[in-house]
Enzyme design. Structure first.
Site, PDB file in Angstrom:
ATOM      1  N   LYS A   1      79.849 -58.751  20.815  1.00 15.67           N
ATOM      2  CA  LYS A   1      80.063 -57.777  21.892  1.00 15.67           C
ATOM      3  C   LYS A   1      79.880 -58.536  23.202  1.00 15.67           C
ATOM      4  CE  LYS A   1      80.712 -53.585  23.518  1.00 15.67           C
ATOM      5  NZ  LYS A   1      81.999 -52.852  23.385  1.00 15.67           N
TER       6      LYS A   1
ATOM      7  N   ASP B   1      83.305 -53.052  18.365  1.00 17.06           N
ATOM      8  CA  ASP B   1      83.929 -51.716  18.318  1.00 17.06           C
ATOM      9  C   ASP B   1      85.340 -51.810  17.746  1.00 17.06           C
ATOM     10  OD1 ASP B   1      84.576 -53.133  20.619  1.00 17.06           O
ATOM     11  OD2 ASP B   1      84.559 -51.385  21.950  1.00 17.06           O
TER      12      ASP B   1
ATOM     13  N   ASP C   1      74.868 -54.869   9.554  1.00 15.83           N
ATOM     14  CA  ASP C   1      74.353 -53.709   8.816  1.00 15.83           C
ATOM     15  C   ASP C   1      75.382 -52.589   8.844  1.00 15.83           C
ATOM     16  OD1 ASP C   1      72.426 -51.997   7.545  1.00 15.83           O
ATOM     17  OD2 ASP C   1      72.021 -51.100   9.499  1.00 15.83           O
TER      18      ASP C   1
ATOM     19  N   ASP D   1      78.328 -51.412   5.656  1.00 15.51           N
ATOM     20  CA  ASP D   1      78.426 -50.065   5.059  1.00 15.51           C
ATOM     21  C   ASP D   1      79.849 -49.537   5.207  1.00 15.51           C
ATOM     22  OD1 ASP D   1      75.698 -49.912   4.397  1.00 15.51           O
ATOM     23  OD2 ASP D   1      75.534 -47.839   5.080  1.00 15.51           O
TER      24      ASP D   1
ATOM     25  N   TYR E   1      66.587 -56.630  15.033  1.00 17.22           N
ATOM     26  CA  TYR E   1      65.703 -56.222  13.938  1.00 17.22           C
ATOM     27  C   TYR E   1      64.307 -56.827  14.073  1.00 17.22           C
ATOM     28  CZ  TYR E   1      68.828 -53.803  10.650  1.00 17.22           C
ATOM     29  OH  TYR E   1      69.637 -52.898  10.025  1.00 17.22           O
TER      30      TYR E   1
HETATM   31  C1  IPM Z   1      70.555 -52.757   4.387  1.00 17.48           C
HETATM   32  C2  IPM Z   1      69.649 -51.609   4.715  1.00 17.48           C
HETATM   33  C3  IPM Z   1      68.390 -52.141   5.384  1.00 17.48           C
HETATM   34  C4  IPM Z   1      68.814 -52.836   6.669  1.00 17.48           C
HETATM   35  C5  IPM Z   1      67.313 -51.111   5.644  1.00 17.48           C
HETATM   36  C6  IPM Z   1      66.947 -50.341   4.393  1.00 17.48           C
HETATM   37  C7  IPM Z   1      66.079 -51.717   6.262  1.00 17.48           C
HETATM   38  O1  IPM Z   1      70.312 -50.686   5.507  1.00 17.48           O
HETATM   39  O2  IPM Z   1      70.139 -53.646   3.615  1.00 17.48           O
HETATM   40  O3  IPM Z   1      71.682 -52.784   4.876  1.00 17.48           O
HETATM   41  O4  IPM Z   1      68.957 -52.188   7.715  1.00 17.48           O
HETATM   42  O5  IPM Z   1      68.997 -54.052   6.639  1.00 17.48           O
HETATM   43 MG    MG Z   2      72.369 -51.087   5.775  1.00 17.68          MG
END
Ligand code: IPM
Ligand code: MG
Length: 350
Positions: free
Chosen positions: A185, A217, A241, A245, A135
């Site tokens: 990884k 993975d 990240d 999710d 990042y």
């Molecule tokens: C998160 C989001 C952010 C990230 C984006 C919006 C920059 O996806 O907080 O997980 O990638 O960290």
């Molecule tokens: Mg995110």
């Protein structure tokens, strides 16, 4: 307690308003100050993280954030995108430790797309490193080489960055089920070989905690196959990240999940794990519970007020048991409510 409130874009203002009502209803000595972050800040100040916001955020003990982003800013140059404001506030405040719990409330067992027996009782904590990795690594960019465009980024971690996030994960595990799974990884990436080596070194300081390692993975697969094997998962910025999710969906709705991003002194930024949902913005439909639960995390981590954090979490459990549901978690037989009514229900439960 000085709290900087950054409602942001999309549904951000609606959901933070409910969390602020909850904070004000509690017997706390708080000072709240609002500022702009994200797209709204670009519109007003031509900067997603303007000077005035930087000052307030730095002076505050904690930051409560709604969400940033929207399609109207997506074609802006990178520096003038809402997401850039989020990345900058994380970096400039040194918020390297991102805690993303994924808890399945029994009342919402049917909201998950996975079989109830796979997710029932799920309670995992993802600890994501937030200020390093690909990042932020240099060099980065898009340039022409040998007559064609190439895009490149740099995955990089120093051992001190790895060590401090591993300490956060182990300390969290000590208060939970004493298991840490470190995700890397290492079969391909040297950067994450170092991650694994440092994880093993740090684990020696926590003999009571069981450390395991998993390739990213496989971790993605195990999260849907048998998520209850995990207690604390710790990983780098990009893997975290993605996996966070994925983990959020085990619980049925990302609309329920809070998060905390902490610096070395427990100053923190608290935000729901979900985004700005421009499609339902301004309609009073959004689920405010993730933001309300983020306020609870604020009381727990920054203000060391466990009792009040538990009070808020108890109130959320109660409204779910009473059958209140926003659209994202609605199922037949429950009471469909909007953002404000959900906030009202939480206040009543408090
Ligand atoms: C998160 C989001 C952010 C990230 C984006 C919006 C920059 O996806 O907080 O997980 O990638 O960290
Ligand atoms: Mg995110």
């Amino acid at each position: 307690m000085k709290i900087c409130v950054l409602p942001g874009d999309g549904i951000g203002p609606e959901i933070t308003a409910e969390a602020v009502r909850v904070l004000k209803a509690l017997d706390l000595k708080i000072e709240l100050e609002e500022a702009l972050l994200g797209g709204c800040a670009i519109d007003v100040a031509k900067d997603p993280f303007p000077e005035a916001t930087q000052k307030l955020a730095k002076a505050a003990d904690a930051v409560l954030l709604g969400a940033v982003g929207g399609p109207q800013w997506d074609s802006n140059p990178r520096e003038l995108r809402p997401e850039r404001g989020l990345l900058r506030i994380r970096k400039e405040l040194g918020l390297f430790a991102n805690l993303r719990p994924a808890i399945l409330y029994p009342e919402l067992a049917n909201a998950s797309t996975l079989k109830a027996e796979v997710v029932a009782g799920l309670d995992i904590l993802i600890v994501r490193e937030l200020t390093g990795d690909i990042y932020f690594g240099q060099p980065r960019g898009i340039e022409v080489r040998n007559g064609e465009r190439v895009g490149f980024n740099t995955m990089i971690y120093s051992e001190s960055e790895i060590r401090r996030i591993l300490h956060v994960a182990f300390a969290a595990a000590m208060k939970r089920n004493k298991k840490v799974c470190s995700v890397d990884k290492m079969n391909v990436l040297e950067c994450t070989q170092l991650w694994r080596d440092v994880a093993i070194e740090v684990s020696k300081e926590y003999p009571e905690v069981e450390l395991s390692h998993m390739l990213v993975d496989n971790a993605a697969m195990q999260l849907v196959k048998a998520p209850k094997q995990f207690d604390v998962m710790v990983t780098g910025n990009m893997f975290g990240d993605i996996l966070s999710d994925e983990a959020s969906m085990l619980t049925g709705s990302i609309g329920m999940l809070p998060s905390a991003s902490l610096d070395a002194n427990n100053k923190g930024l608290y935000e729901p794990s979900h985004g700005s949902a421009p499609d339902i913005a301004g309609k009073g439909l959004a689920n405010p519970l993730a933001t309300i639960l983020s306020a609870a995390m604020m009381l727990r981590y920054t203000f060391a007020n466990e009792a009040t954090a538990c009070r808020i979490e108890g109130a959320v459990k109660k409204v779910l048991a009473q059958g209140f549901r926003t659209g994202d978690i609605y199922e037949s037989g429950t009471k469909r409510v909007g953002t404000r009514e959900m906030g009202d229900a939480v206040l009543a439960a408090l």
